[in-house]
Design an enzyme around this catalytic site. Sequence first.
Site, mmCIF file in Angstrom:
data_model
loop_
_atom_site.group_PDB
_atom_site.id
_atom_site.type_symbol
_atom_site.label_atom_id
_atom_site.label_comp_id
_atom_site.label_asym_id
_atom_site.label_seq_id
_atom_site.Cartn_x
_atom_site.Cartn_y
_atom_site.Cartn_z
ATOM 1 C CE LYS A 173 -13.555 -21.025 18.220
ATOM 2 N NZ LYS A 173 -13.274 -19.863 17.301
ATOM 3 C CD GLU A 248 -18.993 -14.533 33.212
ATOM 4 O OE1 GLU A 248 -19.984 -13.773 33.068
ATOM 5 O OE2 GLU A 248 -18.755 -15.130 34.267
ATOM 6 C CD GLU A 379 -24.447 -7.728 24.185
ATOM 7 O OE1 GLU A 379 -23.614 -7.381 25.024
ATOM 8 O OE2 GLU A 379 -24.561 -8.905 23.791
#
Length: 478
Positions: A173, A248, A379
């Site tokens: 996906k 990850e 981030e």
Amino acid sequence: MAAEYYNYIDGEWTESDETFETANPAAPSETVATYHEADVDDATAAVEAASAAEDEWANTPAPQRGAILREAATILADRKDEITDLLIAEEGKTQAEAGGEVQRAIDIFYYYAEKTRDMGGSVKSASGPRTNLYTKNEPVGVAALITPWNYPIAIPAWKVAPALATGNTLVLKPAKVAPGVALEIFKALDEAGLPDGVANVVVGPGSTVGNELVVHDDVDAVSFTGSGQVGHMIYDKATDDGKRVQTELGGKNPTVVSDTADVEEAAGIIANGAFGTTGQSCTATSRAVVHTDVYDEFVDAIVAEAESIEIGPGEDSDMGPQVNERELEGTLDYIEVAENEGATLATGGGQPDEFDEGHFVEPTVFTDVDNDYRIAQEEVFGPVLAVIEVEDFEEALETANDVDYGLSSSIVTNDHTEAERFVDEIEAGVAKINDKTTGLELHVPFGGFKQSSSETWREQGDAGIDFYTIEKTVYDSF
């Protein structure tokens, strides 16, 4: 005319009732492609197809599997220019970045095609006579792969290729933002002769399609790359069901600049890591941790580097746009937060005036940043660099490690002892010396520490094979 893409289930390109379009981030009024949007039923059908094909593919000799991967790589190589153009149009990367990413996907398929020639286990010495003691590696089963938009062909490639090489079947996906180049992988696999059902792709929402892949009883392994919030949720759901899981996630990657560093070189390295791919990389350099003796000189150099970058559409610029309005707004919000916290805006911070449309933002440098500022802890996923001044190497290491993430890192130094200590003491899955935090070799493990990864299984190289295989030990006393 915009291209039209379908889902690929059990060897067939399938239509859906619902469709959606992707737009060019450099010219949002331009439609790039139309996609048939998958739903839960499509996801279920894809998993069932993979499950049905599982035994036959697992029993296919590994070199035969490798031959299909090799042919797919050749098909992708023949189409490299058109796939590169699609990546530029849909995700916004520059010509050099997009071409490099497509080549990386090609190289990954070639690499794992060759690895299929060496898929055996190991032979050990038994304690007694008349016993052959050895191991054999078997595929995990059905793998669900969920990938992000920022490396829309490389990340799918480094999940799909080792999964297929080791005899697993799969459902991918890709993110809805820029899925076209991932679907080009499946076109190549189909033309290369991959048996029906072995590899399937469904493009749809993560909350429905992605969730079905994670919780389906026939899925044995889940590999996810994306945000930490989603990754932790996927990890909990999948592990509750006893599935093998690999995640990850994000990064807040530092480059330490030593007082022994060549400052101009350091500025060039950090600018490349911070502003390349428009900062939209989990390994992007987001913090420059700089020794006080070279701080002022470094600030002048990094500002000059940022201001020399030519912004524009990917075909003819040094830095392209952000992928969509949401990402652009997120970056601009962080810039406002940094100014409100007390950081000094040294350059950038806004949108360039010369474009009538497009999600463009200037390369941005903040100085006078404390490491507890949000700009130094969270981030951003845009071309924003926080420059942090430190008194010595000890403080540099402490500052570099003082975040929740631990993905990539680097140091610029001419002191070998510092370099060795940095490698030993940095809390990151990747440590580089006199190099940018971005850029990965495909034949070595990749993964992070702390909140950057599940810290279970690495990707790429032999580590990619490890995730998709289970080792069986055989005692043969025949």
